[in-house]
Structures are given as structure tokens and as C-alpha cells.
Write a protein that holds these residues in place. Structure first.
Motif, PDB file in Angstrom:
ATOM      1  N   GLY A 128     -57.604  29.790 -27.732  1.00 48.98           N
ATOM      2  CA  GLY A 128     -57.374  29.606 -26.438  1.00 48.98           C
ATOM      3  C   GLY A 128     -56.110  28.719 -26.082  1.00 48.98           C
ATOM      4  O   GLY A 128     -55.277  28.249 -26.979  1.00 48.98           O
ATOM      5  N   ARG A 129     -56.192  28.566 -24.560  1.00 45.91           N
ATOM      6  CA  ARG A 129     -55.172  27.504 -24.198  1.00 45.91           C
ATOM      7  C   ARG A 129     -55.374  26.111 -24.247  1.00 45.91           C
ATOM      8  O   ARG A 129     -56.660  25.583 -23.927  1.00 45.91           O
ATOM      9  CB  ARG A 129     -55.068  27.680 -22.457  1.00 45.91           C
ATOM     10  N   GLN A 130     -54.431  25.366 -25.011  1.00 46.26           N
ATOM     11  CA  GLN A 130     -54.802  24.011 -25.347  1.00 46.26           C
ATOM     12  C   GLN A 130     -53.760  23.101 -25.641  1.00 46.26           C
ATOM     13  O   GLN A 130     -52.376  23.660 -25.935  1.00 46.26           O
ATOM     14  CB  GLN A 130     -55.673  24.007 -26.714  1.00 46.26           C
ATOM     15  N   PRO A 131     -53.580  21.842 -25.447  1.00 50.85           N
ATOM     16  CA  PRO A 131     -52.557  20.834 -25.795  1.00 50.85           C
ATOM     17  C   PRO A 131     -52.640  20.853 -27.181  1.00 50.85           C
ATOM     18  O   PRO A 131     -53.476  20.782 -27.951  1.00 50.85           O
ATOM     19  CB  PRO A 131     -53.053  19.658 -25.173  1.00 50.85           C
ATOM     20  N   LEU A 132     -51.244  20.646 -27.898  1.00 52.98           N
ATOM     21  CA  LEU A 132     -50.933  20.424 -29.280  1.00 52.98           C
ATOM     22  C   LEU A 132     -50.235  19.273 -29.189  1.00 52.98           C
ATOM     23  O   LEU A 132     -49.193  18.699 -28.871  1.00 52.98           O
ATOM     24  CB  LEU A 132     -49.912  21.598 -29.607  1.00 52.98           C
ATOM     25  N   SER A 133     -50.985  18.107 -29.980  1.00 51.96           N
ATOM     26  CA  SER A 133     -50.460  16.764 -29.872  1.00 51.96           C
ATOM     27  C   SER A 133     -50.851  16.260 -31.394  1.00 51.96           C
ATOM     28  O   SER A 133     -51.768  16.281 -31.610  1.00 51.96           O
ATOM     29  CB  SER A 133     -51.472  15.857 -28.924  1.00 51.96           C
ATOM     30  N   TYR A 134     -49.603  15.730 -31.914  1.00 50.73           N
ATOM     31  CA  TYR A 134     -49.569  15.195 -33.322  1.00 50.73           C
ATOM     32  C   TYR A 134     -48.955  13.978 -33.618  1.00 50.73           C
ATOM     33  O   TYR A 134     -47.726  13.724 -32.620  1.00 50.73           O
ATOM     34  CB  TYR A 134     -49.326  16.310 -34.307  1.00 50.73           C
ATOM     35  N   ASP A 135     -49.434  13.016 -34.082  1.00 51.42           N
ATOM     36  CA  ASP A 135     -48.685  11.714 -34.555  1.00 51.42           C
ATOM     37  C   ASP A 135     -48.380  11.056 -33.475  1.00 51.42           C
ATOM     38  O   ASP A 135     -49.222  10.729 -32.468  1.00 51.42           O
ATOM     39  CB  ASP A 135     -47.483  11.951 -35.650  1.00 51.42           C
ATOM     40  N   ASN A 136     -47.209  10.853 -33.306  1.00 54.71           N
ATOM     41  CA  ASN A 136     -46.759   9.953 -32.381  1.00 54.71           C
ATOM     42  C   ASN A 136     -46.159  10.862 -31.037  1.00 54.71           C
ATOM     43  O   ASN A 136     -45.462  10.381 -30.287  1.00 54.71           O
ATOM     44  CB  ASN A 136     -45.292   8.790 -32.625  1.00 54.71           C
ATOM     45  N   GLN A 137     -46.212  12.111 -31.140  1.00 55.26           N
ATOM     46  CA  GLN A 137     -45.855  12.896 -30.184  1.00 55.26           C
ATOM     47  C   GLN A 137     -44.510  13.214 -29.958  1.00 55.26           C
ATOM     48  O   GLN A 137     -43.897  13.686 -28.727  1.00 55.26           O
ATOM     49  CB  GLN A 137     -46.529  12.864 -28.855  1.00 55.26           C
ATOM     50  N   ARG A 138     -43.691  13.006 -30.982  1.00 52.80           N
ATOM     51  CA  ARG A 138     -42.244  13.103 -30.965  1.00 52.80           C
ATOM     52  C   ARG A 138     -41.761  14.813 -31.010  1.00 52.80           C
ATOM     53  O   ARG A 138     -40.822  14.906 -30.504  1.00 52.80           O
ATOM     54  CB  ARG A 138     -41.419  12.404 -31.964  1.00 52.80           C
ATOM     55  N   ILE A 139     -42.651  15.382 -31.783  1.00 57.94           N
ATOM     56  CA  ILE A 139     -42.127  16.779 -31.917  1.00 57.94           C
ATOM     57  C   ILE A 139     -43.149  17.807 -31.099  1.00 57.94           C
ATOM     58  O   ILE A 139     -42.732  18.696 -30.440  1.00 57.94           O
ATOM     59  CB  ILE A 139     -42.121  17.181 -33.336  1.00 57.94           C
ATOM     60  N   LEU A 140     -44.277  17.246 -31.187  1.00 57.72           N
ATOM     61  CA  LEU A 140     -45.463  18.076 -30.555  1.00 57.72           C
ATOM     62  C   LEU A 140     -46.306  17.103 -29.749  1.00 57.72           C
ATOM     63  O   LEU A 140     -46.985  16.313 -30.420  1.00 57.72           O
ATOM     64  CB  LEU A 140     -46.342  18.978 -31.379  1.00 57.72           C
ATOM     65  N   GLY A 141     -46.280  17.143 -28.354  1.00 62.05           N
ATOM     66  CA  GLY A 141     -47.121  16.384 -27.680  1.00 62.05           C
ATOM     67  C   GLY A 141     -47.649  16.962 -26.370  1.00 62.05           C
ATOM     68  O   GLY A 141     -47.177  17.927 -25.948  1.00 62.05           O
ATOM     69  N   GLY A 142     -48.722  16.284 -25.711  1.00 63.44           N
ATOM     70  CA  GLY A 142     -49.282  16.990 -24.639  1.00 63.44           C
ATOM     71  C   GLY A 142     -48.571  16.513 -23.206  1.00 63.44           C
ATOM     72  O   GLY A 142     -48.926  17.070 -22.207  1.00 63.44           O
ATOM     73  N   LEU A 143     -47.580  15.690 -23.193  1.00 66.54           N
ATOM     74  CA  LEU A 143     -46.724  15.484 -22.186  1.00 66.54           C
ATOM     75  C   LEU A 143     -47.681  15.290 -21.080  1.00 66.54           C
ATOM     76  O   LEU A 143     -47.472  15.705 -19.845  1.00 66.54           O
ATOM     77  CB  LEU A 143     -45.927  16.492 -21.787  1.00 66.54           C
ATOM     78  N   ASP A 144     -48.622  14.120 -21.014  1.00 61.69           N
ATOM     79  CA  ASP A 144     -49.698  13.584 -20.106  1.00 61.69           C
ATOM     80  C   ASP A 144     -48.888  12.950 -18.872  1.00 61.69           C
ATOM     81  O   ASP A 144     -49.237  12.976 -17.929  1.00 61.69           O
ATOM     82  CB  ASP A 144     -50.562  12.794 -20.730  1.00 61.69           C
ATOM     83  N   TRP A 145     -47.812  12.361 -19.275  1.00 59.66           N
ATOM     84  CA  TRP A 145     -47.069  11.458 -18.052  1.00 59.66           C
ATOM     85  C   TRP A 145     -46.602  12.599 -16.772  1.00 59.66           C
ATOM     86  O   TRP A 145     -46.752  12.302 -15.820  1.00 59.66           O
ATOM     87  CB  TRP A 145     -45.839  10.970 -18.355  1.00 59.66           C
ATOM     88  N   ALA A 146     -46.074  13.677 -17.236  1.00 59.36           N
ATOM     89  CA  ALA A 146     -45.813  14.775 -16.364  1.00 59.36           C
ATOM     90  C   ALA A 146     -47.202  15.208 -15.680  1.00 59.36           C
ATOM     91  O   ALA A 146     -48.147  15.701 -16.527  1.00 59.36           O
ATOM     92  CB  ALA A 146     -45.122  15.926 -16.914  1.00 59.36           C
ATOM     93  N   ASN A 147     -47.171  15.434 -14.717  1.00 60.18           N
ATOM     94  CA  ASN A 147     -48.316  15.652 -13.819  1.00 60.18           C
ATOM     95  C   ASN A 147     -49.078  17.165 -14.341  1.00 60.18           C
ATOM     96  O   ASN A 147     -50.164  17.417 -14.378  1.00 60.18           O
ATOM     97  CB  ASN A 147     -48.339  15.842 -12.092  1.00 60.18           C
ATOM     98  N   GLN A 148     -47.939  17.876 -14.519  1.00 57.07           N
ATOM     99  CA  GLN A 148     -48.545  19.455 -14.772  1.00 57.07           C
ATOM    100  C   GLN A 148     -48.855  19.408 -16.354  1.00 57.07           C
ATOM    101  O   GLN A 148     -49.659  20.484 -16.942  1.00 57.07           O
ATOM    102  CB  GLN A 148     -47.367  20.511 -14.664  1.00 57.07           C
ATOM    103  N   GLY A 149     -48.543  18.435 -17.195  1.00 60.03           N
ATOM    104  CA  GLY A 149     -48.890  18.439 -18.453  1.00 60.03           C
ATOM    105  C   GLY A 149     -48.026  19.550 -19.490  1.00 60.03           C
ATOM    106  O   GLY A 149     -47.565  19.964 -19.016  1.00 60.03           O
ATOM    107  N   ARG A 150     -48.784  19.950 -20.732  1.00 58.89           N
ATOM    108  CA  ARG A 150     -48.310  20.889 -21.364  1.00 58.89           C
ATOM    109  C   ARG A 150     -49.186  21.212 -22.256  1.00 58.89           C
ATOM    110  O   ARG A 150     -49.912  20.745 -22.943  1.00 58.89           O
ATOM    111  CB  ARG A 150     -46.952  20.553 -22.353  1.00 58.89           C
ATOM    112  N   SER A 151     -49.339  22.623 -22.224  1.00 64.20           N
ATOM    113  CA  SER A 151     -50.588  23.416 -22.938  1.00 64.20           C
ATOM    114  C   SER A 151     -50.026  24.825 -23.563  1.00 64.20           C
ATOM    115  O   SER A 151     -49.233  25.064 -22.898  1.00 64.20           O
ATOM    116  CB  SER A 151     -51.792  23.467 -22.458  1.00 64.20           C
ATOM    117  N   PHE A 152     -50.736  25.366 -24.575  1.00 64.99           N
ATOM    118  CA  PHE A 152     -49.825  26.424 -25.285  1.00 64.99           C
ATOM    119  C   PHE A 152     -51.192  27.441 -25.560  1.00 64.99           C
ATOM    120  O   PHE A 152     -52.314  26.934 -25.519  1.00 64.99           O
ATOM    121  CB  PHE A 152     -49.488  26.056 -26.725  1.00 64.99           C
TER     122      PHE A 152
END
Length: 421
Positions: A118-142
Motif C-alpha cells: 500500500g501507500r507508505q513512507p520508505l525511510s532507512y538509516d539516516n534518510q540520505r537515499i530513502l527518507g520520509g521528508l517529514d520537514w516538507a508539509n506534504q511529506g513523501r510516501s510511495f
């Protein structure tokens, strides 16, 4: 016999209750953020001026879980205070009415193996390559499907994604242009006492017009490792990633490495020295090879200064970057402060100057816990740009104007419902 039967039925009842125990919870987040932007993202020019606005995220999370199944639905609205399209509705993820930020289900086949779709954030390690982008109000999910393994000291995630504009039964006439067409990745993590080590292999497919009538998908790969150590006083992390494959018709050859060493002088005072190198290309180069490293889906605001001069919708395909920073963390009464100067250098040659020094940025952040569900965060950043930064980005430098940014953000996030049965 009666006693044994009673015990047996009691145990059966406990097992049944445990197997089918269900938990429901819900929480709400309201996060308004005031920003004053005066050269944020790029240098001011003689014809541009500062601006200010308030962005707002409203998010509602619904969670369900039992012994085998977990589910989450998160609805959110992202808006700018006073914008007309916030009142009339729209289709942009940044300005519309409520949209689905998360909507996933995770089923456990056993104690170690599960799948999540389903639709979900992908966040790993220090988020340098794959991150949830929580700072941006819209965030990021896949939209993605995962196969997950979790042992006592190791984890493995296998991820798969396939994107399309619609459920059309015939191939479209234009390439899919939103992020990527398909993606596969494997992430493995293991712990060795206080040392954590991760490996990532990510394959990303993007469509392009090979000919005016032929669409082709070419693939680029990001391969690398991240390690972090957390001791009582000493912390350390290191990353090394390389990129290869093809983007469109062009070959890819790029890399990134970073290291951060932290030391807690006292329980309340910590200093962290860091360095990051991201490869790039000389401005005078005529090579078609893509040599500029791309953090892809990282939470880039957390890196290379909070004024977002690099890799936040900009600087892609450029001269690369070197970032030397010293971060100081300490409290003043109930306020947690962070002060972080950055020294920026180009990784490759500029056309107009031999000087690779781009400038210095100073970031100051303050965090205060107002209430158990309310946190106040404020920050100030200033860019002291060199002539080389002006040559790279345009605009006016240190001697002509002040480029700075400030914000105040309130995060209100109470749990409004919780039930177990």
C-alpha cells in the motif's frame, strides 16, 4: 481430571484472546509553520525581495493491529494560510483537500517474516537515499509492496514499486514523468554490539522517448553502505554510495561519501564534526556521462544546511559539493539549542573562477516542549555567500545583500483515541 480440564480451557481461552486481541488508535497532527524567506534556496537578485507565509499540515492517523495484521490510514491536508485554492479545492498534493498520505496493511507470516503493501513512507538509516521528508508539509510516501524479515540482530527489506498514470489498456504515447516508472530495492541491516551496518541496492527505472514514437525504460542503480556507532560519549557514522547504469541515453558514474564524529563532553553538551563529498562535473565538461550524485529520495533538508541551497529541487547535475560542518548541541534551561556552521566548496571546477569556496552558512535551531503534545521549534539561518556562489547560482553575494531565513513551527500531535479488546 476436572482440574486439568479447567486449566486446559483457561489456557485455550488465553491463547484465543491473545491471538485475536485487537488494538485501535488514532491521533491528530496540526503543524503550522511561519517562514520568513530572504534568499532561501538561492541568492537574492536585485529584482527579488523577501517574502513570508504560513504553511500548515493537518494529518489524521488511524491505526489497527492484532497478532497477525497491522493497518494504517493517514489522511492529510496541506495548505498555505489565505490561499484561494485552499478554499475552492484543487488537485495538487500541496494545496488540495484531504488526500491519502498512508494506506497500508502488514501481515505477519511468522515471528520473522511479513509483507507490507500500500501507500507508505520508505525511510532507512539516516534518510540520505530513502527518507520520509517529514520537514516538507506534504511529506513523501510511495505505492509499494515490501517483503520484510526481522531477526534478533538483523533486518532485510525487499521493496517493489510500479507506477502508471492510469489503468489504460493500451500503452501511453508519452513517457511516465512523475519520479520513476518502476523501482526495486534491497536493504539489509545488522547490529554488531553498538555498531549498526546497513547495505542498500536500489534499481530505478525511468521512461524516456528513445525516438519520437518509441518509449524506452532505462535503469540506474544506487549501491552502498551506511554504518553508525553509538557509545556513551562517542558517536560515529559513515556512508559510501555509488551510482551507475543509465538515465535516458546517458551513462551514470557518480558517488557520495560522508562521515560524522560526535563527542559528548558532558551529558548536556555534544559536538559533532562532519564532512560530506558528493561528486559532480566540471562546468566546462562536454562529457555526456552523468557524474553528479543524486540523493534520489533522501530527506535532503536535513543535509547541507537548512537554507536548501543544495539538492532540494536544485543543484542536480551540477558541480557537486563538499560540506564541512561542526554541530553543537546544548540546552539553555528548558530549550534545546543546536548551532551548526557549514563551509561549502564545489567538488568540481567552476567555469568563471578557480576558487571552489562557495560560502558559509550558519544554522541555529531551538526546540521547546510546551506541553506533552505540543512542541515549539524555531530556527534562523544565514548564508554568507562567496563570489563563487554568485558565479554558480547567480544573484548577489555577501557584500551586496543579506541572505537569510527564519521560521517558527508549532507541532500539536495528541492521541485522541485508543482501545484494546
Amino acid at each position: 481430571m476436572k482440574l486439568l480440564k479447567t486449566i486446559s480451557f483457561s489456557l485455550l481461552g488465553l491463547i484465543t484472546a491473545s491471538t485475536y486481541a485487537q488494538e485501535f488508535s488514532s491521533d491528530i497532527q496540526i503543524r503550522p509553520r511561519y517562514e520568513y524567506t530572504n534568499g532561501f534556496g538561492t541568492l537574492l537578485t536585485p529584482t527579488t525581495e523577501h517574502t513570508s507565509f504560513i504553511g500548515n499540515r493537518t494529518r489524521v492517523n488511524f491505526n489497527y493491529g492484532d497478532a497477525k495484521l497491522k493497518m494504517k490510514v493517514a489522511l492529510q491536508n496541506v495548505r498555505t494560510w489565505g490561499a484561494v485554492n485552499n478554499l475552492t479545492g484543487g488537485i495538487s498534493n500541496a494545496t488540495n483537500s484531504f488526500v491519502l498520505f498512508e494506506g497500508w496493511a502488514q501481515y505477519s507470516f511468522s515471528d520473522k517474516w511479513s509483507t507490507k503493501v500500500g501507500r507508505q513512507p520508505l525511510s532507512y538509516d539516516n534518510q540520505r537515499i530513502l527518507g520520509g521528508l517529514d520537514w516538507a508539509n506534504q511529506g513523501r510516501s510511495f505505492d509499494a509492496a515490501l517483503i520484510k524479515f526481522k531477526g534478533a540482530k538483523s533486518q532485510l527489506d525487499l521493496g517493489f514499486a510500479l507506477n502508471a498514470d492510469s489503468e489504460a489498456k493500451v500503452a501511453p504515447a508519452t513517457p511516465f514523468a512523475t519520479d520513476f516508472k518502476d523501482m526495486q530495492y534491497a536493504w539489509y541491516h545488522t547490529n554488531i554490539k553498538k555498531l549498526g551496518v546497513s547495505f542498500l541496492a536500489l534499481n530505478l527505472g525511468r521512461e524516456y522517448l528513445k525516438t519520437p514514437s518509441e518509449i524506452e525504460t532505462n535503469y540506474s542503480q544506487t549501491l552502498g553502505s551506511y554504518a553508525n556507532y553509538a557509545g556513551k560519549k562517542v558517536t560515529f557514522d559513515f556512508s559510501l554510495y555509488g551510482q551507475t547504469g543509465k538515465i535516458g541515453k546517458n551513462e551514470v558514474s557518480a558517488w557520495e561519501t560522508a562521515a560524522n564524529l560526535g563527542y559528548a563532553f558532558t551529558p548536556k553538551f555534544k559536538a559533532t564534526l562532519g564532512y560530506e563529498f558528493l561528486s559532480g562535473k566540471d562546468q566546462t565538461s562536454t562529457s555526456t556521462v552523468v557524474k553528479s550524485f543524486n540523493p534520489i529520495f533522501g530527506t535532503n533538508h536535513a543535509f547541507n544546511g537548512f537554507m536548501d541551497y543544495f539538492y532540494v529541487g536544485n543543484h542536480g547535475g551540477s558541480v557537486g559539493l563538499q560540506d564541512l560542518t561542526l554541530k553543537l548541541d546544548f540546552p539553555i534551561k528548558k530549550v534545546n539549542l543546536s548551532v551548526a556552521p557549514h563551509l561549502f566548496y564545489a567538488a568540481n571546477e567552476l567555469a568563471a573562477t578557480d576558487d571552489k569556496y562557495l560560502g558559509t552558512e550558519l544554522d541555529i535551531t531551538a526546540v521547546y516542549k510546551v506541553y506533552k503534545d505540543i512542541t515549539l521549534v524555531a530556527g534562523y539561518s544565514q548564508m554568507f555567500a562567496s563570489d563563487s556562489m554568485v558565479a554558480l547560482k547567480g544573484g548577489t553575494g555577501l557584500n551586496d545583500t543579506t541572505n537569510n531565513w527564519a521560521y517558527v513551527m508549532v507541532n500539536i500531535n495528541p492521541q485522541i483515541f485508543s482501545s484494546k479488546k
